[in-house]
Motif scaffolding. Structure first.
Motif, mmCIF file in Angstrom:
data_model
loop_
_atom_site.group_PDB
_atom_site.id
_atom_site.type_symbol
_atom_site.label_atom_id
_atom_site.label_comp_id
_atom_site.label_asym_id
_atom_site.label_seq_id
_atom_site.Cartn_x
_atom_site.Cartn_y
_atom_site.Cartn_z
ATOM 1 N N MET A 30 39.974 44.720 34.396
ATOM 2 C CA MET A 30 40.412 43.562 34.641
ATOM 3 C C MET A 30 39.580 42.603 35.593
ATOM 4 O O MET A 30 39.261 40.911 35.684
ATOM 5 C CB MET A 30 41.726 44.117 34.880
ATOM 6 C CG MET A 30 42.862 44.323 34.040
ATOM 7 S SD MET A 30 44.015 44.868 34.836
ATOM 8 C CE MET A 30 44.297 45.450 36.291
ATOM 9 N N LEU A 31 39.248 43.342 36.521
ATOM 10 C CA LEU A 31 38.262 42.257 37.831
ATOM 11 C C LEU A 31 36.368 41.698 36.970
ATOM 12 O O LEU A 31 36.826 40.271 37.257
ATOM 13 C CB LEU A 31 37.702 43.503 38.499
ATOM 14 C CG LEU A 31 36.438 42.319 39.870
ATOM 15 C CD1 LEU A 31 37.575 41.406 40.511
ATOM 16 C CD2 LEU A 31 36.250 43.618 40.414
ATOM 17 N N SER A 32 36.365 42.482 35.935
ATOM 18 C CA SER A 32 34.920 41.781 35.865
ATOM 19 C C SER A 32 35.473 41.137 34.056
ATOM 20 O O SER A 32 34.600 40.232 34.020
ATOM 21 C CB SER A 32 34.664 42.980 33.793
ATOM 22 O OG SER A 32 35.530 43.672 32.987
ATOM 23 N N LYS A 33 36.736 40.192 33.872
ATOM 24 C CA LYS A 33 37.080 39.249 33.140
ATOM 25 C C LYS A 33 37.505 38.437 34.052
ATOM 26 O O LYS A 33 37.177 36.796 33.334
ATOM 27 C CB LYS A 33 37.952 39.843 32.527
ATOM 28 C CG LYS A 33 38.156 40.771 31.180
ATOM 29 C CD LYS A 33 36.886 40.530 29.929
ATOM 30 C CE LYS A 33 37.097 40.984 28.493
ATOM 31 N NZ LYS A 33 36.835 40.627 27.961
ATOM 32 N N ILE A 34 37.059 38.333 35.525
ATOM 33 C CA ILE A 34 37.703 37.199 35.980
ATOM 34 C C ILE A 34 36.718 36.248 36.061
ATOM 35 O O ILE A 34 35.137 36.727 37.255
ATOM 36 C CB ILE A 34 38.305 37.483 37.009
ATOM 37 C CG1 ILE A 34 40.002 38.383 37.296
ATOM 38 C CG2 ILE A 34 38.931 36.334 38.060
ATOM 39 C CD1 ILE A 34 40.461 38.731 37.685
ATOM 40 N N PRO A 35 36.056 34.796 36.319
ATOM 41 C CA PRO A 35 35.022 34.407 36.684
ATOM 42 C C PRO A 35 34.768 34.314 37.585
ATOM 43 O O PRO A 35 33.507 33.829 38.526
ATOM 44 C CB PRO A 35 35.226 32.916 35.848
ATOM 45 C CG PRO A 35 35.492 33.540 34.771
ATOM 46 C CD PRO A 35 36.580 33.728 34.263
ATOM 47 N N LEU A 36 36.265 34.031 38.362
ATOM 48 C CA LEU A 36 36.152 33.782 40.004
ATOM 49 C C LEU A 36 35.508 34.661 40.539
ATOM 50 O O LEU A 36 35.225 34.836 41.742
ATOM 51 C CB LEU A 36 36.988 33.163 40.605
ATOM 52 C CG LEU A 36 37.505 31.583 39.998
ATOM 53 C CD1 LEU A 36 39.418 31.502 40.875
ATOM 54 C CD2 LEU A 36 36.515 31.144 40.898
ATOM 55 N N GLY A 37 35.685 36.086 40.063
ATOM 56 C CA GLY A 37 34.920 37.429 40.762
ATOM 57 C C GLY A 37 35.846 37.923 41.642
ATOM 58 O O GLY A 37 35.550 39.015 41.941
ATOM 59 N N ARG A 38 36.929 37.405 41.677
ATOM 60 C CA ARG A 38 38.244 38.442 42.876
ATOM 61 C C ARG A 38 38.983 38.649 41.864
ATOM 62 O O ARG A 38 39.348 37.814 40.966
ATOM 63 C CB ARG A 38 38.012 37.416 43.765
ATOM 64 C CG ARG A 38 38.750 36.473 44.121
ATOM 65 C CD ARG A 38 39.261 35.626 44.927
ATOM 66 N NE ARG A 38 39.583 34.440 45.267
ATOM 67 C CZ ARG A 38 40.657 33.468 45.008
ATOM 68 N NH1 ARG A 38 41.997 34.645 45.612
ATOM 69 N NH2 ARG A 38 41.273 32.098 45.100
ATOM 70 N N PHE A 39 40.382 38.897 42.622
ATOM 71 C CA PHE A 39 41.960 38.992 42.391
ATOM 72 C C PHE A 39 42.683 37.594 43.042
ATOM 73 O O PHE A 39 41.991 37.652 43.638
ATOM 74 C CB PHE A 39 42.240 40.431 42.249
ATOM 75 C CG PHE A 39 42.379 42.172 41.795
ATOM 76 C CD1 PHE A 39 41.528 42.050 40.690
ATOM 77 C CD2 PHE A 39 41.448 43.066 42.163
ATOM 78 C CE1 PHE A 39 41.031 42.997 40.303
ATOM 79 C CE2 PHE A 39 40.228 44.206 41.705
ATOM 80 C CZ PHE A 39 40.573 43.840 40.176
ATOM 81 N N LEU A 40 43.843 37.414 42.435
ATOM 82 C CA LEU A 40 43.968 36.396 42.801
ATOM 83 C C LEU A 40 45.089 37.209 43.653
ATOM 84 O O LEU A 40 45.887 38.351 44.110
ATOM 85 C CB LEU A 40 45.061 36.386 41.558
ATOM 86 C CG LEU A 40 47.053 36.557 41.820
ATOM 87 C CD1 LEU A 40 46.706 34.046 41.567
ATOM 88 C CD2 LEU A 40 48.166 35.370 40.751
ATOM 89 N N GLN A 41 45.187 36.367 45.216
ATOM 90 C CA GLN A 41 46.105 36.747 45.573
ATOM 91 C C GLN A 41 46.974 36.464 45.538
ATOM 92 O O GLN A 41 48.031 34.947 45.123
ATOM 93 C CB GLN A 41 45.454 35.586 47.124
ATOM 94 C CG GLN A 41 44.001 36.002 47.475
ATOM 95 C CD GLN A 41 43.209 35.212 48.465
ATOM 96 O OE1 GLN A 41 44.259 34.547 49.186
ATOM 97 N NE2 GLN A 41 42.404 35.139 48.655
#
Length: 250
Positions: A206-217
């Protein structure tokens, strides 16, 4: 933090004892709302209510969201305490762990659908008559990017969230001329206790798919969700708002 206006409003937050639901309850209270926490975990519910009480009026109701009679009892208790409901945030949800579709137990698959989709349906069903009577309401369903894209090793979770998106669109159209607006958000993963039921390789995926490179806060999710609960959200219904850190660009 931008000020959102929920003064004089009352909101129900399912799954409000932890995670995104708890952050939403915080933001609602800070915005002037009274809040009812609905959660199945009685111990966490009591702690959450105690922690949130300093921010504003908050009540707590233990409820099994998959049980119609339990939901009916919860709305009755909530109306006795607050008189009316102006907003509902359907935040309660489970992942059901990870596994290939044909290897997941049918019992687990059904449970995820029951909690994430049927539970939200029953909560909507409980609050809508009162919202119609007062000519005003806001419903926000917390779906997931998995409901748009379908995550591998999470077919039950993905299907439940896709169903929740469909429910949002249908309800939004049905209620469009009533003053009751229904919208959804589709978060990417946020690091909450729900991670405890996931395999590390799925979290890494899931993390690898996020362009921002972090999880949602969770505070970032709460900011959008609470805005959707306000009167300022006046021309969006049946809509799906992205909270995926750039993963979804459609």
């Amino acid at each position: 933090m931008n000020q959102l206006d929920m003064a004089g409003r009352h909101a129900i937050v399912t799954g409000g004892a932890q995670g995104i639901g708890y952050a939403v309850a915080q933001r609602l209270l800070d915005s002037g709302a009274a809040v009812s926490l609905w959660d199945v975990n009685q111990d966490q519910l009591a702690v959450a209510r105690e922690q949130l009480a300093a921010r504003g009026p908050v009540s707590a109701v233990g409820v099994e969201l998959t049980d119609e009679s339990s939901v009916n009892a919860a709305i009755a208790a909530t109306l006795r305490a607050h008189g009316s409901v102006h907003a509902l945030v359907n935040s309660a949800g489970i992942t059901g762990g990870n596994g290939l579709t044909w290897e997941l137990e049918p019992k687990v698959w059904r449970q995820v659908i029951e909690v994430n989709l049927i539970g939200s349906y029953l909560s909507c069903r409980a609050v809508i008559p009162g919202m119609l009577a007062q000519g005003y309401g806001r419903i926000v369903n917390i779906a997931s990017i998995a409901g748009k894209e379908g995550n591998p090793n999470a077919s039950h979770y993905s299907a439940s969230k896709a169903g929740l998106i469909g429910l949002t669109k249908s309800l939004g159209k049905e209620l469009a001329k009533t003053g009751v607006l229904v919208n959804a958000v589709t978060p990417a993963a946020a690091q909450t206790p729900i991670f405890d039921s996931m395999k590390q390789e799925h979290i890494d995926f899931m993390l690898s798919k996020i362009p921002l490179g972090r999880f949602l806060q969770v505070e970032e999710a709460a900011a959008m969700i609470v805005w959707l609960c306000t009167a300022d959200c006046a021309f969006s219904t049946g809509a799906v708002f992205d909270l995926s850190g750039g993963r979804a660009t459609y």
